[in-house]
Design an enzyme around this catalytic site. Structure first.
Site, short mmCIF file in Angstrom:
data_model
loop_
_atom_site.label_atom_id
_atom_site.label_comp_id
_atom_site.label_asym_id
_atom_site.label_seq_id
_atom_site.Cartn_x
_atom_site.Cartn_y
_atom_site.Cartn_z
N SER A 564 0.85 -1.19 0.00
CA SER A 564 0.00 0.00 0.00
C SER A 564 0.89 1.25 0.00
O SER A 564 1.69 1.43 -0.90
CB SER A 564 -0.96 -0.04 1.19
OG SER A 564 -1.98 0.90 1.03
N ASP A 650 -9.73 -3.31 -5.78
CA ASP A 650 -9.22 -2.45 -4.71
C ASP A 650 -9.79 -1.05 -4.85
O ASP A 650 -9.71 -0.44 -5.91
CB ASP A 650 -7.69 -2.41 -4.79
CG ASP A 650 -7.04 -1.86 -3.54
OD1 ASP A 650 -7.72 -1.16 -2.76
OD2 ASP A 650 -5.84 -2.11 -3.34
N HIS A 685 -8.33 -4.62 -1.44
CA HIS A 685 -7.08 -4.12 -0.90
C HIS A 685 -6.37 -5.16 -0.03
O HIS A 685 -5.14 -5.21 0.01
CB HIS A 685 -7.35 -2.86 -0.08
CG HIS A 685 -6.12 -2.06 0.22
ND1 HIS A 685 -5.35 -1.47 -0.75
CD2 HIS A 685 -5.51 -1.74 1.40
CE1 HIS A 685 -4.34 -0.83 -0.20
NE2 HIS A 685 -4.41 -0.98 1.10
#
Length: 727
Positions: A564, A650, A685
């Site tokens: 991330s 995501d 995600h």
């Protein structure tokens, strides 16, 4: 005839101009943004086939590691029951099932605080299934549970389900007495729900088009009347959250940006009341609130970074106290301390729990209100001490206001998670459960230590190092260096079953606690954000060089990993110092940060301006971000092997970021090391769902890391354990 070399699909280039502050940039890969475009899907699937071909030789190792992970886990297991209301709630896992099962059994008497003895193979007296996620997940490639909430009377269950990975949950309701599920559902929610005390109303949240939780609603369940909008936050820079106090006296609605917050309260005795602000919204001031009862009087506890009474800056947060009757009459309860970052104060009927961090580690201290006359002070808080120099401890699983004992969670890099029950009055600790690790595991076979690297500006950077004892370290060791460094998120000591497959093959695992995280206090975060963001990257590089210069490893045995915002870190160090690493893993990487932050229509962009700066409005921010954003700065150099892990659904880091980055890297690298883009086509995600799928994914990543780190594919002779640790 010689075999044709395996090559990735070549992405087409469609030049698109971007002009800001007089600067024009040509972006050839913006067409990848549309995930419904068949060409985008074909490109991602082609990249997946390339990954499969490039890693085919690792399949036996991947299978071996999967089996190692599986063999270390007690697949049929259960948690220690936690009392809430008239029931003990717990979770079960069963061998062969992907997801957990939530269950409960009734308390024996009102004074029953001794949890039932756990036995994974036996049902508890009166055991009832609350929710079997395996049943709900049936027929879905992806499955995620949102908040699971039971009404105070124990009758109604609210739960959210996401079957795409886009974190938009459908809220459902079930009567636990009859097993009947209501036909009415609520779609596109954040997943969580809060019940009114009488279970007549349920509060829930919805999001705007940019995936920002912005509205709290109240539904009178089964009435057929329109839902009431309780609160709406129009400012796109603020998120909305909600939750009930442990005292069950208030529902709090929290509104926060990256730097500013406000809390509203609704008394649970009057669930239709209008929310009332407990403190003004002051730019740059964050605060959280809990409700406490001290000496029979109600108080609000404010954990905040606002100015002290003398105007001094309280960067590491302080705690104020105010009577419920007049929240504006705040006085200092726990003063600011530059050596201690206060994170939270939790109130119980008989004690207060202070969570903070010092010396780059989380800590917890407790004040026993039964032993104090009048108002407690900071001197009344007694810190819990543990033997390991690197460990994490904090309050865990304590929903009941009047619980006579406090549950503490404890772990370290080398010790499985423990659930400890603390008698606050006597200090006696009782181990309720230790995470079971099968296969001869013993923490005595491993070691952890804290090291320090020196950044370019002289700042000392903490480094956590974990390794197997008894491994020959006469030469450079295969090493995995992990980093994150954003949002004040700290990488604290924690145990990992899958990591053992690395350690047992002689891999050194290291964590670079870089600026932008929160390990060393609030200033650590502020020194790694906005126009100081480059410190995050240079800190990580300094740690990598420290490991090399000190002889721990060398550039042919060093692999870096981050996900991330940590994926942005990976992209930045790949551009700045590709020669230091033999491999880089970037999971759902935020590598096209400038393009994303320039587009307010994208999910979460506006609220991110306080983390990265606003490049739309400020040319200085634009130039600064452009100077480090990984996608913008791909060079014509020899890149190390890169494994980019992507998810099509995501909503936090869009699939297009990793896709564009990989396409540009493949087009630009002058080396032979492969650039791999692996996209999960039915995930968000957090990656794939289901524990066996997650183990398979972990095994794939670990096999690739072992290859790039030059580690042996078989566990070392010193890694044969001699003991088994259980609950």
């Amino acid at each position: 005839m010689s075999e044709q070399p395996i090559t990735p699909p070549v992405a087409k280039k469609v030049p698109v101009e971007r002009t800001h502050h007089g600067d024009t940039v040509i972006d050839p890969y913006t067409w990848m943004a549309d995930k419904t475009d068949p060409e985008v899907i074909a490109f991602l699937e082609g990249q997946n086939e390339f990954v499969k071909a490039q890693t085919a030789q690792l399949k036996p190792l991947q299978d071996t590691i999967f089996n190692e992970i599986k063999s270390r886990v007690q697949e049929t297991d259960m948690s220690v029951p936690t009392r809430s209301g008239d029931y003990w709630y717990f979770a079960r896992t069963e061998e062969g099932k992907q997801y957990g099962i939530s269950a409960r059994c009734p308390v024996r008497t009102p004074d029953d605080w001794e949890p039932p003895k756990i036995d994974p193979d036996q049902k508890l007296p009166g055991e009832q299934i609350v929710l079997d996620a395996n049943v709900e997940a049936h027929g879905h490639e992806f499955f995620s549970l949102g908040g699971v909430s039971v009404s105070e009377d124990g009758v109604w269950l609210a739960f959210g389900i996401d079957t795409k990975g886009d974190e938009r949950y459908t809220l459902r309701f079930r009567n636990l007495d009859t097993g009947e599920e209501l036909a009415e559902t609520i779609s596109d929610t954040t997943g969580g729900a809060v019940w009114s005390r009488d279970a007549r109303y349920v509060f829930y949240q919805t999001v705007d088009d940019a995936w920002r939780p912005d509205t709290v609603w109240r539904r009178e369940l089964g009435s057929g009347t329109p839902d009431v909008k309780v609160f709406h936050e129009p400012d796109e820079g603020f998120w909305v959250g909600m939750g009930a106090t442990r005292s069950r006296e208030y529902l709090f609605i929290g509104v926060g940006s990256k730097t500013t917050s406000e809390v509203y309260a609704i008394p649970t005795a009057d669930p239709t009341a209008e929310p009332v602000s407990l403190g003004p919204r002051v730019p740059g001031v964050e605060y959280e609130v809990d409700h406490a009862i001290i000496s029979g009087e109600g108080y609000f506890l404010f954990t905040h970074n606002g100015p002290a009474p003398d105007g001094a800056k309280q960067q590491n947060y302080a705690v104020d106290i105010a009577p419920v009757a007049d929240p504006s009459q705040r006085t200092v309860f726990i003063a600011h301390d530059p050596a201690r970052r206060v994170e939270d104060v939790e109130a119980f009927a008989d004690y207060l729990v202070l969570s903070y961090r010092a010396d780059a580690l989380p800590r917890v201290a407790i004040a026993d209100l039964r032993q104090i006359d009048g108002m407690p002070t900071v001197d009344d808080f007694v810190e819990l001490r543990f033997d390991q120099p690197l460990c994490s401890a904090g309050a865990a699983g304590n929903p009941e206001w009047e619980a006579p004992r406090l549950r503490i969670g404890y772990t370290s890099f080398i010790e499985p998670t423990e659930l400890i029950e603390l008698d606050v009055a006597t200090g006696e600790r009782t181990l309720l459960k230790r995470q079971i690790v099968l296969g001869g595991y013993s923490p005595d076979d491993y070691e952890q230590e804290r090291g320090w690297a020196t950044a370019d500006d002289g700042t000392r950077i903490p480094v956590s190092i974990v390794q197997r004892k008894g491994v020959d370290r006469s030469g450079p060791s295969p090493t995995l260096l992990y980093g994150y460094g954003s949002y004040e998120h700290s990488i604290d000591p924690s145990f990992s079953v899958s990591r053992l497959s690395l350690l047992d093959r002689g891999v050194v695992f290291a964590v670079a606690h870089v600026r932008g995280g929160g390990e060393m206090g609030r200033h650590w975060y502020e020194d790694g954000k906005e126009l100081a963001k480059r410190n995050t990257f240079t800190d990580f590089i300094a740690v990598a060089r420290h490991l090399i210069d000190s002889g721990v490893t060398d550039s042919t045995h060093l692999v870096a990993e981050g996900g991330s915002a940590g994926g942005l870190l990976m992209g930045a160090v790949a551009n700045s110092a590709p020669e230091l690493f033999n491999g880089i893993v970037a999971a759902v990487p935020f590598v096209d940060a400038l393009n994303s932050i320039l587009d307010p229509s994208l999910p979460l962009t506006v609220i991110e301006w306080e983390e990265w700066g606003n490049p739309l409005a400020d040319p200085t921010v634009y130039e600064y971000m452009k100077s480090y954003t990984p996608y913008e700065n791909v060079r014509t150099v020899d890149y190390p092997a890169i494994l980019a892990l992507n998810s099509l659904n995501d909503t936090r880091v869009l699939h297009t970021e990793a896709a564009k980055w990989a396409a540009r890297l493949q087009d630009s690298t002058t080396g032979d090391a492969p650039i791999l883009l692996k996209t999960e086509m039915s995930a968000g995600h957090g990656g794939v769902s289901g524990r066996y799928k997650q183990w398979e994914q972990a095994a794939f990543e670990l096999a690739w890391i072992l290859q790039q780190a030059g580690a042996p594919f078989e566990p070392l002779a010193t890694a044969v354990g001699t003991s088994t640790e259980g609950a």
